[in-house]
Design an enzyme around this catalytic site. Structure first.
Site, PDB file in Angstrom:
ATOM      1  N   PRO A 101       0.808  -1.237   0.000  1.00  0.00           N
ATOM      2  CA  PRO A 101       0.000   0.000   0.000  1.00  0.00           C
ATOM      3  C   PRO A 101       0.838   1.284   0.000  1.00  0.00           C
ATOM      4  O   PRO A 101       0.352   2.328  -0.437  1.00  0.00           O
ATOM      5  CB  PRO A 101      -0.805  -0.104   1.298  1.00  0.00           C
ATOM      6  CG  PRO A 101      -0.898  -1.568   1.563  1.00  0.00           C
ATOM      7  CD  PRO A 101       0.426  -2.135   1.112  1.00  0.00           C
ATOM      8  N   ASP A 102       2.074   1.209   0.452  1.00  0.00           N
ATOM      9  CA  ASP A 102       2.922   2.405   0.432  1.00  0.00           C
ATOM     10  C   ASP A 102       3.154   2.927  -0.983  1.00  0.00           C
ATOM     11  O   ASP A 102       2.737   4.043  -1.293  1.00  0.00           O
ATOM     12  CB  ASP A 102       4.263   2.103   1.116  1.00  0.00           C
ATOM     13  CG  ASP A 102       4.250   2.460   2.596  1.00  0.00           C
ATOM     14  OD1 ASP A 102       4.059   3.644   2.895  1.00  0.00           O
ATOM     15  OD2 ASP A 102       4.427   1.567   3.432  1.00  0.00           O
TER      16      ASP A 102
END
Lengths: 412, 424
Positions: free
Chosen positions: B186-187
């Protein structure tokens, strides 16, 4: 200079986009442009349309090309035009449309556009201001150019898959379409960059996005360890890297009987000490096996067994609240059904209700960002060929006779 | 293409207060595309004062596991995120620090930060204040859960956003619990949305002259990237089960063991034509004619047995040989590459994907290049990552017009510096 209100329906309202996408990568890119008001014309083959229409899931599990969740989600806000690009008449119409187009997106296999006489060299000669974006599995050049792939194969060849899963089991891909989504985001930014450059020199350009390269770019840490010290990043199970507890743990089921799972993201020593205090297990800090998050990662099995009593006594909600009150990262573990009821998404208005004549009224995931001066527009996906007459009449001035002929000839 | 071509974001100045990964991933793209990205950090946030050789061994991210005299300049993670950027230090918890920051805002186009939502207001910085200084400024904030709402103050990482957003629910061994990405996916995914949002705002600003506030929630990125599944659930009433590397419409579909230690090839067979090609490619063995495997339905129903046969075929083979043989037969197949194989991948190398940077303190490093490949205004590797505070003279001196004495004074009062401060 135009004011925001003069821009009308969004930041990109001045743009016309031809979206020759199928399935996910090109389609999501076109959807993002449509969300900011660009006129996005989705071009599908007459009769069958985009393959995403066959994928589903469907209402009541009964296949309907106008009610496939994959298509509905990825094509919001677009106009639908059918056009047989492989026919001479079809490619001629596309070329006519290109004269009035800012951006063209396609994700055919490399060489397909060329075989239809619609390569960038040809189209840019027709319209030098055209920005053309091609998304493909491995890019437009190189030894894998013709290779086939799907999500799993992209996860494999981008190195993502090798680091997912248990070290003593097979590596894990993911369901869904993450590689295609990421390539769509690179294409979106690339297109915006090309449009910004075009503001300066009035020239369009070509954008080649490889799904493999997009995914290779999403785990620098794997590459960095190898280039620095030859370290090969391994799978670490359902845990993150070299610190613990950054993992998903079982806990007490909630009142509705939902099986208890909770996510922890403890990585720094301060959080770790606080966490053990909260569990009333600070004595573990004196045990060299659990002295800090790094040592804890080495001995995670023993650690998880020791803390499991406390976890099985508390629900996910109790744990998340107790930990977050102490600034310790913890989170709910949600299925795609749960996120629809999540209070945080609700508060930010993330879900957008969109009605569709065939599929009905449902809540669609929105964009993860708000632009204060350019709120996105959310409109339903097009039906197959819904705007064929409208687009060809308005843009190219075709009359009903001409449209009738084209329809009979199977071109539209 | 002309090596002198300017990047598409030439002339755009970015003040980058972001940390760790999601934000830096975004500004790294802006920098690759030619923006002048000025990374601004407080020295308490740079990391620990000391990195021992032992710690370096565990992390594996210092060249030859040697942290050197100034480890903060040798960490390859930071140097990858920092490539093409400029660096200044600035203690924003001081009045003078904030004042200098505001002067920079006056002459910049974009501010980006990924702090938790209380940090910036505590420093006396928020969008309305910066907008008053520069109405054209684009301000992007991207905390884990967003800047408003019941979870706004939750501490989060990519690793906890992953299960919260539903992303992890789409990965897992059959019938088991959701599985986290090995990679805090998700980063970078959130960084990609931020990049697109910023460019959209920039495009708009060239028309209206006005900046805007971008409020991004990393958790929503994950939910947007599984939007087809949450919509599918509403249509079908079914929560998609975890099926490992299986596929609902393809079989065989999985990772199969190959010759060597932890070597795998991913094989995906969907259509009947592909199945026919697959049978030919693996030498028309007797099991492939088993009537249970005649139709896709049969193959899906008897996957474990089918997978066993395929694994028997792959097990003695080199993963690359298996991939090439199958691809030549029109079958989607790929080696499950590790870091070594990835960086030596002939295709990526032939496309010139990797970029080499010669860093003054860390030596030559190879990083992923930029997937945004534009024909006329290409992304480029302009310069290796800066050392901590390397661009004080340019940013404070040239851009803000501070004298050498004033810069020395900032050093002496600790508002800028060249070494990390110990965290208290």
């Amino acid at each position: 200079m135009a004011t925001v209100s003069e821009l009308g329906n969004g930041a990109l309202a001045e743009l016309t986009v031809l979206d020759l996408s199928h399935y996910v990568a090109g389609a999501y890119c076109g959807k993002l442009l449509a969300a900011f008001g660009a006129e996005v014309i989705k071009i599908e083959a007459p009769g069958v349309g985009d393959g995403a229409r066959q994928v589903g899931p469907f209402p009541d599990r009964s296949p309907d090309p106008e009610a496939s969740a994959l298509y509905l989600y990825l094509n919001t806000g677009k106009k639908g035009l059918t056009l047989d690009l492989a026919s001479e008449g079809g490619s001629a119409i596309l070329k006519e449309l290109v004269t009035q187009t800012d951006v063209l997106i396609e994700n055919f296999a490399p060489g397909v556009m060329e075989s239809m006489g619609l390569d960038y060299a040809t189209l840019s000669a027709i319209n030098p201001r055209l920005v053309m974006a091609s998304i493909s599995n491995f890019g437009q050049s190189g030894p894998y150019r013709e290779y086939r792939a799907d999500t799993m194969v992209e996860m494999a060849l981008s190195g993502q898959m090798y680091v997912n899963g248990d070290p003593d089991r097979e590596p894990l891909s993911s369901s869904g379409y993450q590689p295609s989504y990421q390539s769509a985001l690179y294409a979106y930014s690339g297109i915006m960059a090309a449009l910004i450059a075009r503001d300066r020199d009035d020239k369009g350009q070509y954008l080649d996005v490889s799904i493999q390269e997009a995914m290779v770019s999403e785990h620098q840490f794997t590459l960095n360890g190898f280039t620095a010290s030859g370290k090969i990043r391994m799978r670490s199970g359902n845990r993150y890297g070299s610190v613990h507890p950054s993992t998903i743990l079982p806990c007490k089921a909630d009142d509705n009987g939902k099986p208890g799972l909770v996510s922890l993201g403890i990585s720094d020593p301060t959080q770790y000490v606080l966490f053990l205090q909260l569990l009333d297990m600070s004595e573990l800090l004196d045990d060299p096996r659990f002295a800090n998050p790094q040592m804890c990662a080495v001995n995670y099995r023993e650690f998880d067994a020791l803390i499991s009593t406390w976890f099985m006594d508390h629900t996910a909600e109790e744990i998340v609240n107790a930990l977050q009150d102490n600034r310790i990262p913890a989170a709910f573990v949600n299925e795609v059904s749960d996120v629809l009821d999540d209070p945080q998404y609700e508060f930010r208005g993330f879900w957008k209700e969109i009605d569709h004549p065939v599929a009905g009224n449902h809540r669609y995931a929105g964009l993860p960002y708000h632009l204060s001066e350019a709120p996105p527009v959310y409109e339903r996906a097009n039906l197959l060929g819904e705007h064929t007459n409208e687009v060809l009449a308005e843009k190219l001035g075709y009359d009903s006779d001409r449209l009738g002929q084209l329809r009979e000839g199977g071109v539209i | 293409m002309a090596a002198t071509a300017k990047g598409p974001l030439d002339g755009v100045r970015v003040l980058d207060l972001s940390r760790v990964w999601a934000g830096p991933h975004c500004t790294r793209i802006l920098a690759d595309l030619g923006a002048e990205v000025i990374h601004i950090s407080g020295r308490r946030l740079v990391g620990r004062r000391e990195v021992t050789r032992e710690t370096a061994m565990i992390l594996g991210t210092y060249p030859d596991n040697d942290p050197g005299e100034r480890h903060w300049n040798r960490n390859v993670l930071n140097n990858d995120m920092g490539r093409n950027k400029l660096d200044v230090t600035l203690e924003l918890n001081t009045e003078r620090g904030v004042e200098l920051f505001k002067q920079l805002v006056k002459i910049s186009d974009i501010v980006i930060e990924n702090y938790s939502p209380r940090v910036m207001p505590n420093l006396g910085i928020n969008y309305p204040i910066l907008k008053a200084i520069n109405p054209a400024i684009i301000y992007c904030s991207m905390p884990g859960y967003g800047s408003e709402g019941p979870f706004q103050n939750f501490v989060s990482y990519g690793t906890t956003i992953d299960p919260h957003s539903g992303l992890a629910s789409r990965m897992g061994y059959p019938g088991e619990e959701p599985h986290m990405s090995g990679n805090a996916y998700p980063d970078p995914a959130s960084g990609m949305f931020a990049t697109g949002a910023i460019m959209t705002a920039l495009f708009s600003r060239y028309r209206t002259g006005k900046g805007q506030y971008i409020s991004l929630a990393q958790a929503e990125s994950g939910a947007a990237l599984t939007g087809e599944a949450s919509l599918g659930y509403q249509l079908s009433g079914e929560v998609p089960p975890r099926i490992g590397n299986g596929h609902v419409r393809k079989a065989p579909h999985g990772a199969y063991p190959c010759k060597g230690d932890d070597k795998w090839v991913a094989i995906s067979v969907g259509t009947e034509k592909q199945w026919a090609n697959f049978r030919d490619a693996v030498g028309k063995p007797g099991w492939a004619d088993d009537e249970r495997y005649l139709t896709l339905e049969g193959r899906l129903q008897h996957q474990p047995e089918l997978d066993g046969h395929v694994a028997d075929w792959t097990r003695g083979r080199d993963a690359y040989d298996a991939m090439r043989l199958l691809q030549e037969a029109g079958i989607a197949a790929g080696v499950v590459v590790n870091a070594d194989e990835l960086m030596n991948d002939e295709h990526l190398n032939q496309r010139g994907f990797f970029w080499k940077f010669d860093h003054p303190e860390a030596g030559v490093q190879t990083h992923a290049g930029q997937p945004i490949r534009l024909s006329k205004t290409p992304a480029r590797h302009y310069r290796p990552a800066p050392t901590l505070g390397q661009h004080h003279p340019y940013v404070l001196g040239e851009l803000l017009g501070l004298s050498d004495d004033e810069i020395t004074d900032l050093e002496e009062t600790g508002i800028i510096g060249y070494t990390p401060l110990v965290r208290e």
